[in-house]
Scaffold this active site. Structure first.
Site, PDB file in Angstrom:
ATOM      1  N   GLU A 151       0.803  -1.224   0.000  1.00 13.55           N
ATOM      2  CA  GLU A 151       0.000   0.000   0.000  1.00 13.55           C
ATOM      3  C   GLU A 151       0.840   1.280   0.000  1.00 13.55           C
ATOM      4  OE1 GLU A 151      -4.078   0.320   1.692  1.00 13.55           O
ATOM      5  OE2 GLU A 151      -2.941   1.170   3.364  1.00 13.55           O
ATOM      6  N   LYS A 182       0.652   4.693   1.300  1.00  9.53           N
ATOM      7  CA  LYS A 182      -0.083   5.362   2.375  1.00  9.53           C
ATOM      8  C   LYS A 182       0.839   6.386   3.029  1.00  9.53           C
ATOM      9  CE  LYS A 182      -2.351   4.171   6.793  1.00  9.53           C
ATOM     10  NZ  LYS A 182      -2.675   3.025   7.685  1.00  9.53           N
ATOM     11  N   GLU A 184     -14.697  -5.249   2.927  1.00 10.98           N
ATOM     12  CA  GLU A 184     -13.986  -5.228   4.204  1.00 10.98           C
ATOM     13  C   GLU A 184     -14.940  -5.366   5.387  1.00 10.98           C
ATOM     14  OE1 GLU A 184     -10.687  -2.353   4.849  1.00 10.98           O
ATOM     15  OE2 GLU A 184     -12.012  -1.544   6.389  1.00 10.98           O
ATOM     16  N   ASN A 219     -10.352  -6.412   8.378  1.00 13.77           N
ATOM     17  CA  ASN A 219      -9.491  -5.318   8.823  1.00 13.77           C
ATOM     18  C   ASN A 219      -9.175  -5.494  10.302  1.00 13.77           C
ATOM     19  OD1 ASN A 219      -8.114  -2.923   9.265  1.00 13.77           O
ATOM     20  ND2 ASN A 219      -9.520  -1.701   8.017  1.00 13.77           N
ATOM     21  N   SER A 255      -4.007  -4.688   7.667  1.00  8.74           N
ATOM     22  CA  SER A 255      -3.504  -3.827   8.747  1.00  8.74           C
ATOM     23  C   SER A 255      -2.807  -4.605   9.862  1.00  8.74           C
ATOM     24  CB  SER A 255      -4.632  -2.989   9.368  1.00  8.74           C
ATOM     25  OG  SER A 255      -5.296  -2.214   8.391  1.00  8.74           O
TER      26      SER A 255
END
Length: 262
Positions: free
Chosen positions: A57, A59, A169, A189, A220
């Site tokens: 990702e 981010k 998600e 998540n 995550s």
């Protein structure tokens, strides 16, 4: 900490209306119809075929931690991720809370990225699906906590009509009823979207309650190769990782070293 998700969704409603004023739904529909003709690569198939399953990702910041990598080379990182062995690339496009931009994804598309790109935002309106398709996304994130089941069903159908796959998600047992929708990939998540604290055990708690044939992604809080080994044993095929790479000077190199340790 205040409920961050509620704050984000309230802002997102206003932001989408502003986008519509700047480029009307009619215009963006025409843009997508005229300029986006190729079917993008499949996120689902990429995860099933990958040796790593890593969705790396881009981010730059988060609501809870602030800037993670403000001055990173946003044009180069997606390409570096692909070259390092990522199965797919996730790009945060929310500007206010995550320092993202649609331009990051558009640039990667123009530079000829081949792996699927996941449009990472808080999608609450069909208009955002057209934004995702316009900037080269192969798949779009839909968050159950942001949507009623009927809203989610409608957005999945709209996404598929635009040749976008859906990563749905989930965060808790209360959202498992969304599993009977026609999502292509189901993500768990590990971050609480109210407080933004992470707990990777959330994936293990929910994994056995997901449909047996679901392509599962853990999102995550994944910082060590050992975590991926454990998650694979629990049936996960995909692993969305951002901060672990983005908090380094060279995210692409960090991914390469991470994969070497797998």
């Amino acid at each position: 900490m205040a409920d961050i998700l509620e704050e984000i969704i309230n802002y997102k409603k206003r932001e989408v209306e502003q986008f519509k004023k700047e480029c009307s739904p009619t215009v963006i529909h025409i843009q997508v119809e005229n300029f986006v003709t190729k079917t993008p690569p499949s996120l689902k198939e990429a995860l099933l075929a990958s040796d790593t399953g890593i969705i790396a990702e881009l981010k730059r910041m988060s609501p809870s931690k602030g800037w993670i990598n403000k001055d990173c080379n946003t044009a180069q990182i997606p390409i570096d991720y692909e070259n390092a062995g990522a199965a797919a690339v996730s790009i945060l496009t929310d500007r206010k809370f995550f320092g993202g931009s649609h331009a990051f994804m558009t640039t990667a598309m123009k530079r000829g990225i081949h792996v699927p790109m996941l449009y990472k935002n808080f999608v609450i309106d069909e208009y955002q699906l057209f934004q995702a398709r316009r900037c080269g996304a192969a798949a779009v994130l839909l968050i159950a906590a942001c949507l009623t089941k009927e809203q989610c069903r409608s957005l999945i159908s709209a996404a598929h009509s635009l040749k976008l796959e859906v990563l749905l998600e989930l965060h808790s047992e209360s959202e498992l009823e969304y599993c009977d929708l026609d999502a292509d990939v189901i993500g768990i998540n590990n971050r609480n979207l109210g407080t933004f604290t992470t707990d990777i055990e959330n994936s293990f708690r929910l994994a056995e309650q997901l449909p047996a044939d679901a392509v599962k992604v853990s999102e995550s809080g994944i910082a060590k190769p050992e975590s991926i080994r454990r998650l694979r044993q629990a049936g996960f095929k995909g692993f969305l990782i951002g901060e672990t790479f983005m908090s380094t000077e060279n995210p692409g190199q960090a991914l390469k070293q991470f994969i070497a340790r797998l």
